[in-house]
Design an enzyme around this catalytic site. Structure first.
Site, PDB file in Angstrom:
ATOM      1  N   GLU A  24      10.550  -2.080   4.821  1.00  0.00           N
ATOM      2  CA  GLU A  24      11.897  -2.428   4.344  1.00  0.00           C
ATOM      3  C   GLU A  24      12.710  -1.172   4.060  1.00  0.00           C
ATOM      4  O   GLU A  24      13.413  -1.074   3.057  1.00  0.00           O
ATOM      5  CB  GLU A  24      11.828  -3.323   3.103  1.00  0.00           C
ATOM      6  CG  GLU A  24      11.668  -4.783   3.465  1.00  0.00           C
ATOM      7  CD  GLU A  24      12.024  -5.699   2.312  1.00  0.00           C
ATOM      8  OE1 GLU A  24      12.487  -6.820   2.577  1.00  0.00           O
ATOM      9  OE2 GLU A  24      11.849  -5.308   1.166  1.00  0.00           O
ATOM     10  N   CYS A  71      11.227  -7.599   7.887  1.00  0.00           N
ATOM     11  CA  CYS A  71       9.978  -7.174   7.259  1.00  0.00           C
ATOM     12  C   CYS A  71       8.794  -7.822   7.950  1.00  0.00           C
ATOM     13  O   CYS A  71       8.752  -9.040   8.098  1.00  0.00           O
ATOM     14  CB  CYS A  71       9.984  -7.543   5.775  1.00  0.00           C
ATOM     15  SG  CYS A  71       8.457  -7.128   4.928  1.00  0.00           S
ATOM     16  N   CYS A  74       6.473  -9.889   5.035  1.00  0.00           N
ATOM     17  CA  CYS A  74       6.892 -11.216   4.541  1.00  0.00           C
ATOM     18  C   CYS A  74       7.974 -11.833   5.431  1.00  0.00           C
ATOM     19  O   CYS A  74       9.005 -12.296   4.930  1.00  0.00           O
ATOM     20  CB  CYS A  74       7.358 -11.144   3.099  1.00  0.00           C
ATOM     21  SG  CYS A  74       8.653  -9.929   2.775  1.00  0.00           S
ATOM     22  N   HIS A  78      11.723 -14.678   4.831  1.00  0.00           N
ATOM     23  CA  HIS A  78      13.071 -14.633   5.401  1.00  0.00           C
ATOM     24  C   HIS A  78      13.328 -15.848   6.293  1.00  0.00           C
ATOM     25  O   HIS A  78      14.440 -16.385   6.321  1.00  0.00           O
ATOM     26  CB  HIS A  78      13.262 -13.334   6.175  1.00  0.00           C
ATOM     27  CG  HIS A  78      13.440 -12.141   5.289  1.00  0.00           C
ATOM     28  ND1 HIS A  78      14.582 -11.924   4.560  1.00  0.00           N
ATOM     29  CD2 HIS A  78      12.603 -11.110   4.999  1.00  0.00           C
ATOM     30  CE1 HIS A  78      14.456 -10.801   3.864  1.00  0.00           C
ATOM     31  NE2 HIS A  78      13.261 -10.296   4.109  1.00  0.00           N
ATOM     32  N   ARG A 426       7.614 -10.725  -2.991  1.00  0.00           N
ATOM     33  CA  ARG A 426       8.146  -9.655  -3.836  1.00  0.00           C
ATOM     34  C   ARG A 426       9.221 -10.129  -4.806  1.00  0.00           C
ATOM     35  O   ARG A 426       9.578  -9.401  -5.721  1.00  0.00           O
ATOM     36  CB  ARG A 426       8.751  -8.548  -2.970  1.00  0.00           C
ATOM     37  CG  ARG A 426       7.759  -7.759  -2.160  1.00  0.00           C
ATOM     38  CD  ARG A 426       8.467  -6.600  -1.477  1.00  0.00           C
ATOM     39  NE  ARG A 426       7.595  -5.944  -0.527  1.00  0.00           N
ATOM     40  CZ  ARG A 426       7.462  -6.302   0.742  1.00  0.00           C
ATOM     41  NH1 ARG A 426       8.154  -7.318   1.202  1.00  0.00           N
ATOM     42  NH2 ARG A 426       6.649  -5.646   1.539  1.00  0.00           N
ATOM     43  N   UNK A 493       5.406  -2.092  -0.634  1.00  0.00           N
ATOM     44  CA  UNK A 493       4.659  -1.801   0.595  1.00  0.00           C
ATOM     45  C   UNK A 493       4.541  -0.307   0.886  1.00  0.00           C
ATOM     46  O   UNK A 493       5.015   0.172   1.918  1.00  0.00           O
ATOM     47  CB  UNK A 493       5.282  -2.521   1.784  1.00  0.00           C
ATOM     48  N   CYS A 496       1.534   6.200   2.225  1.00  0.00           N
ATOM     49  CA  CYS A 496       1.895   7.515   2.763  1.00  0.00           C
ATOM     50  C   CYS A 496       1.053   8.601   2.128  1.00  0.00           C
ATOM     51  O   CYS A 496       0.446   8.395   1.096  1.00  0.00           O
ATOM     52  CB  CYS A 496       3.370   7.828   2.490  1.00  0.00           C
ATOM     53  SG  CYS A 496       4.539   6.645   3.186  1.00  0.00           S
TER      54      CYS A 496
END
Length: 514
Positions: A24, A71, A74, A78, A426, A493, A496
């Site tokens: 996102e 996304c 999820c 949407h 979320r 999410u 890294c």
């Protein structure tokens, strides 16, 4: 991925992590640290999305497929919001079986997303992986379970317990994806939810196959996920006092339990300034005072007249995320908001372990008090909501009617408006659709990420993540592990490896935030 620690004359040190997340959009976090604690914070979205522009002029029915590309974690949320907006605009009422089938699709996605959140996006802030890639290199002063538990044998056993679940959770998530695909056609980006209901008519065989897979997921949640979360919290008790934030929450409601959408598994509502209120959609506005967007008039705009006019050179702006507000107040969304508004009973496992490990007598969620608004509180409530969702899925499997119709045909209106209110894993999510000449004239999306990861508004109020970062301990500026823990507790999410570059010496420090 880089992180810079820059000393300042007033004794503060500015730490910039950019980007902090891959999903996102790119999330940049800037914090100022003084005397080992965060004293200021900025949360920046560094990539323009523009899905609203993509949708203009298209067939309204295309929207539920296009918006899922926002996304990959999820997309079902949407899709759900989009088809609900279309249902509203088209004036169609979904059948009982269509509603339940949608719930089964979305419920399986909820289970997968919550398990992903903890095990594969947050757990390695606490559990030590093996000394092989991708678990190494790991940062110094990581404050892992093996550091916190002084009894070496107990530390190793507890850590191994968590690591084994990390691996098993991969298999459980695959099973959840299969459950989504059984009625949704595929995952990610389901095709089986459309305006008017669902395209798949459940058969007895498919219901049985779904149920068999679900039993394995349910067993994992009850016997492994819940006990691990409460065990973890008993080691990191300080994180029940960290990351409190505004303590304002908002929920739109999710998983309708009747065909008129009057009752929900998790109801809509607002808790603001210490008081419970009914949700009123007219009180939602978006501000862009510190966002890279312009409004045609000063102040906040209701989503029905929302504008998406990017201005990357705007003075004073630092994010491509707008700032949604309810009654002009920042509000947190997500499992915390849903569980606080609903205030359901905690799971039997949760009630038992709270008493055994913490000495806390708690039957309902609000019995946790302010601890619920903390870093560890958010992880506890995600696990509890996973259990609650599993209980509901078991009920829906008994309610679904094999062979009964799931779809109602409808026609595109010449002109109409519709809004879909739901909850992504979320948090609160709405899609607004305006149709003119049978095409999309305007489409606005207010997602969970906008609610939680937004910048300051026109009044100078910090967004929820920004506010929750204030006071977070950072004893080692080279390894700001608690900053990552706080942001990850909101489930943005992350995944890294970050490098810290000292502004004066140029020395580089590897910071793994997986």
């Amino acid at each position: 991925m880089s992180q810079a620690a820059t000393p300042a004359a007033d004794g503060k040190v500015k730490i910039s992590i950019d980007p902090l997340t891959r999903v996102e959009g790119h999330l940049k976090i800037e914090v100022e640290v003084k005397d080992g604690k965060v004293v200021d914070a900025k949360c920046s979205g560094g990539m323009f999305r523009g899905f609203e522009q993509i949708l203009r002029g298209r067939d309204p029915r295309d929207s539920s497929q296009i918006v899922q590309r926002i996304c990959g974690v999820c997309p079902t949320a949407h899709c759900t919001a989009s088809v609900m907006a279309q249902d509203d605009a088209f004036g169609v009422k979904v059948t009982t079986n269509g509603r339940i089938t949608r719930n089964l699709i979305f419920g399986a996605n909820y289970l997968q997303s919550h398990i992903l959140h903890f095990y594969h996006l947050a757990a390695l802030d606490y559990v030590k992986g093996p000394d092989v890639s991708p678990f190494v290199p790991r940062y110094a002063n990581a404050d892992l379970l093996t550091d916190r538990i002084k009894d070496g044998a107990k530390a190793d056993a507890t850590n191994t317990y968590g690591l084994n679940q990390y691996l098993k959770a991969l298999e459980i998530r695959r099973i959840c994806h299969e459950m989504v695909a059984m009625f949704g056609g595929r995952m990610p980006h389901v095709q089986g939810m459309v305006v008017g209901g669902a395209t798949e008519i459940p058969t007895a065989d498919k219901v049985a196959e779904y149920a068999a897979r679900f039993k394995e997921v349910q067993k994992f949640v009850i016997e492994e996920y819940l006990p691990l979360i409460y065990t973890l919290g008993s080691v990191y008790t300080d994180l029940f006092e960290t990351g409190i934030g505004w303590k304002n929450v908002i929920a739109f409601g999710v998983f309708p339990e009747d065909d008129d959408y009057k009752t929900f598994l998790l109801k809509p509502g607002v808790y603001i300034d210490g008081k419970d209120e009914e949700f009123d959609s007219k009180l939602v506005k978006e501000y862009v005072g510190h966002s890279f967007f312009d409004h045609s008039a000063p102040g906040g705009l209701h989503y029905s007249v929302g504008e998406t006019n990017p201005n990357p050179d705007k003075p004073g702006a630092y994010s491509f995320v707008k700032a949604p507000r309810y009654k002009d107040k920042p509000c947190e969304v997500g499992p915390l908001a849903r569980m606080w508004v609903q205030n359901p009973e905690l799971s039997p496992v949760g009630q038992k372990l709270l008493k055994e490990l913490y000495g806390i007598e708690a039957k309902k969620f609000r019995d946790l008090g302010d601890k619920a608004f903390s870093i560890m509180g958010r992880h506890v409530l995600v696990a509890e909501e996973t259990w609650l969702t599993a209980v509901a899925v078991e009920k829906w499997l008994k309610q679904v009617q094999p062979g009964a119709e799931t779809y109602v045909k409808s026609e595109i209106p010449d002109a109409a408006e519709g809004t879909g209110f739901t909850e992504a894993p979320r948090g609160a999510l709405l899609h607004y659709l305006k149709i003119k000449d049978k095409k999309i004239e305007n489409y606005q999306i207010v997602s969970a990420t906008l609610w939680n990861a937004n910048p300051r508004d026109d009044m100078g109020q910090r967004g929820p993540i920004e506010e929750a970062l204030i006071g977070v301990p950072v004893p080692d500026i080279k390894n700001p592990v608690n900053v990552g823990r706080l942001v990850r507790s909101y489930d943005p999410u992350l995944g890294c490896a970050v490098h810290v570059l000292h502004a004066e010496t140029g020395e580089e420090h590897v910071v793994n935030i997986d």
